[in-house]
Structure formats: C-alpha cells, structure tokens
Design an enzyme around this catalytic site. Structure first.
Site, PDB file in Angstrom:
ATOM      1  N   SER A 147       0.840  -1.188   0.000  1.00 46.49           N
ATOM      2  CA  SER A 147       0.000   0.000   0.000  1.00 46.49           C
ATOM      3  C   SER A 147       0.885   1.251   0.000  1.00 46.49           C
ATOM      4  O   SER A 147       1.691   1.424  -0.911  1.00 46.49           O
ATOM      5  CB  SER A 147      -0.966  -0.039   1.188  1.00 46.49           C
ATOM      6  OG  SER A 147      -1.983   0.919   1.054  1.00 46.49           O
ATOM      7  N   GLU A 208      -9.014  -4.953  -6.303  1.00 45.15           N
ATOM      8  CA  GLU A 208      -8.634  -3.679  -5.697  1.00 45.15           C
ATOM      9  C   GLU A 208      -9.153  -2.455  -6.441  1.00 45.15           C
ATOM     10  O   GLU A 208      -8.948  -1.332  -5.991  1.00 45.15           O
ATOM     11  CB  GLU A 208      -7.105  -3.594  -5.564  1.00 45.15           C
ATOM     12  CG  GLU A 208      -6.520  -4.634  -4.627  1.00 45.15           C
ATOM     13  CD  GLU A 208      -5.160  -4.271  -4.100  1.00 45.15           C
ATOM     14  OE1 GLU A 208      -4.970  -3.117  -3.669  1.00 45.15           O
ATOM     15  OE2 GLU A 208      -4.274  -5.135  -4.113  1.00 45.15           O
ATOM     16  N   HIS A 264      -7.446  -5.532  -1.171  1.00 41.66           N
ATOM     17  CA  HIS A 264      -6.269  -4.773  -0.746  1.00 41.66           C
ATOM     18  C   HIS A 264      -5.628  -5.339   0.524  1.00 41.66           C
ATOM     19  O   HIS A 264      -4.428  -5.183   0.714  1.00 41.66           O
ATOM     20  CB  HIS A 264      -6.668  -3.310  -0.530  1.00 41.66           C
ATOM     21  CG  HIS A 264      -5.507  -2.388  -0.343  1.00 41.66           C
ATOM     22  ND1 HIS A 264      -4.563  -2.163  -1.314  1.00 41.66           N
ATOM     23  CD2 HIS A 264      -5.134  -1.624   0.721  1.00 41.66           C
ATOM     24  CE1 HIS A 264      -3.659  -1.296  -0.869  1.00 41.66           C
ATOM     25  NE2 HIS A 264      -3.984  -0.957   0.354  1.00 41.66           N
TER      26      HIS A 264
END
Length: 288
Positions: A147, A208, A264
């Site tokens: 991330s 995602e 995610h």
C-alpha cells in the site's frame, strides 16, 4: 516469536521506532553473508513474514529458499498500523500543490511527504545497526512494502536504487498526490544505464479496483466504489510494469503478478509468499 527481537531506535528527528529482527539459524548460505529482507508495516506483517521465511528455509534442498535476516520497520504501538506516522514516512513530498482524493470516511489527511527522512533513517541507522550484528550479503538485499509501503518501495527504487537489489511493491498506492511517483520513475529511467542488476516485483489483488461482494452489500458502496475507481490501483500497477518491462537490457528485471480473488488486505499473505520466493529462492515451476 522465537528467535526474534525488537529494538527501540530513534531517528534523527527524535521519533521512536520499533525495529523487529528475525535471526536465522546456522551458517550464512554464502561466504558473502546472510540475505536481508526489510519490510514496512512491521507491526502488522513481520510475524507472517518471519514465519514464512523460517518455515520455507528449514529444508532448502526441497523448497529452494535459503535462510535470511528479516527486519521489520515498525512503530511503538500495539495496533497493527500507525496510520498517521506511516502516512508521513512512506509518502514522497509532492511536487507542487498537494492534491488528495477525499477519504472514504471523509476524515482529514494526516501530514505527508516524509519518505526522504525515513529513507535516511533506514540507510543511516537501521541497516548499519543490523550489519553490526550479522554479516550481510551486499547483493541480496530486498525491500518489501504494501500500500503506502509499496509506494515507498517504488520511491526507494527510483531515488536510491543502490540501497537494495530486489524491490517488492505490493499493491502500491501510485495514485498518491496526483501520481507524483511517476515523475521519479521518469528520472530513474532517464538515468538508468546497462550494468545494473535490479529486480522489481509489483503485486496486486484483482479486487482492488472494483467493489468486492462484501462492499456491494455495504451501506457505503457508492463511496467505496468511487474511491477505488478514482485511484486506479490495478490499472496504475499494470501500466507501470508495462512501462518498465523493456528495461531488462539496462539491468532492471520487472515482474507483475495479480492475485485474482484478493482485495487490498487479503492479498498481503500472497504477496509475502511471492516476495520470499523472489528474494530467497526460485520459482517452483520451471518455465517451458
């Protein structure tokens, strides 16, 4: 965890960090020393990473994975994430006015742009401290981030490519600050010359960019959908991998792996497994 320790370290700005260290067994796999893996968000991911390396390196002759020193960059908290500090530490400074999308919960963004100072801490304090305790192979160093940590991994490759050899950017937040990392990518590509030996793996969860089945059933599905589509996580990652793939002749090997049914957060263990194979082993299936 057995064979691990946590170090309290202070950066030059006086902030405390927790540095998690997993110690390998036996002798280094080569005369040059131990391979090293450094990962961000250690409070959340260090235990998984350390256990994967320990389990898969027990029988190298079967798994192909060698033991390594695993170092996690974390914070003095019992929470899995320090959302304020990681946002600052893992993000590059914007070039020009900062433009950020509204967060799904409509909360204000914390400070951003501290990646250079955090890199100074990693390069100037963490790596030398680990090197005093372990002989480290200078050409088998890996950085893993997810991330914002994946964004930080890309930024490190583009601005300080000699710090590590292998870079694993899992679900990188390329969208940050109007995709400011792309300007650093362009600078990196323009300066790249033959003779390098760098590897980049970009991983992404296939769920995602569109709402998952769980999100579709939620009350804020439109907000979540707008956030995901605006940030173009999957498209940004695919496009970057495609742009960088032709650079193999200059010594940058690029791979892109998409885990179809992961989002995610659920994608993190899969990304860790693939990172360990790239950094310490070899693919389980031979190419035809």
């Amino acid at each position: 965890l057995p064979h691990t320790q946590v170090l309290a370290m202070r950066s030059r700005d006086g902030l405390e960090h927790r540095v998690f260290v997993a110690r390998p067994h036996g002798k280094p796999p080569s005369p040059a020393g131990w391979p090293l893996i450094v990962l961000t968000d250690a409070n959340a991911a260090f235990a998984t990473f350390a256990e994967v390396v320990a389990l898969r390196s027990r029988r190298t002759e079967v798994t192909g994975v060698v033991p390594a020193v695993v170092v996690g960059l974390g914070y003095p908290t019992d929470e899995p994430l320090d959302l304020v500090r990681r946002t600052f530490d893992y993000t590059p400074a914007p070039r020009g006015p900062l433009t950020m999308p509204p967060r799904p919960d409509d909360s204000a963004w914390p400070p951003v742009g501290g990646a250079d100072a955090f890199l100074d801490f990693v390069a100037g304090d963490v790596l030398p401290a680990i090197g005093r305790d372990f002989p480290l192979d200078p050409v088998r160093r890996t950085l893993f981030g997810h991330s914002f940590g994946g964004l930080f991994t890309l930024y490190t490759l583009f601005t300080r490519p000699g710090l590590f050899r292998t870079y694993v950017a899992a679900s990188p937040s390329i969208w940050f600050a109007d995709r400011v990392v792309l300007s650093h990518e362009r600078d990196f590509v323009a300066a790249l010359r033959p003779g390098n030996d760098l590897r980049l793996l970009i991983t992404m969860g296939g769920c995602e960019q569109e709402p998952t089945a769980v999100e579709i059933d939620g009350t804020d599905v439109e907000v979540r959908a707008a956030w995901k589509r605006r940030n173009r996580m999957v498209d940004n990652a695919r496009e970057m991998a495609a742009r960088l793939a032709p650079l193999a002749g200059c010594g940058l090997t690029v791979d892109y792996v998409e885990f179809r049914d992961e989002d995610h957060v659920s994608v993190v263990p899969a990304a860790i497994a693939r990172a360990v194979t790239l950094a310490l082993g070899r693919p389980l299936r031979s190419n035809p």
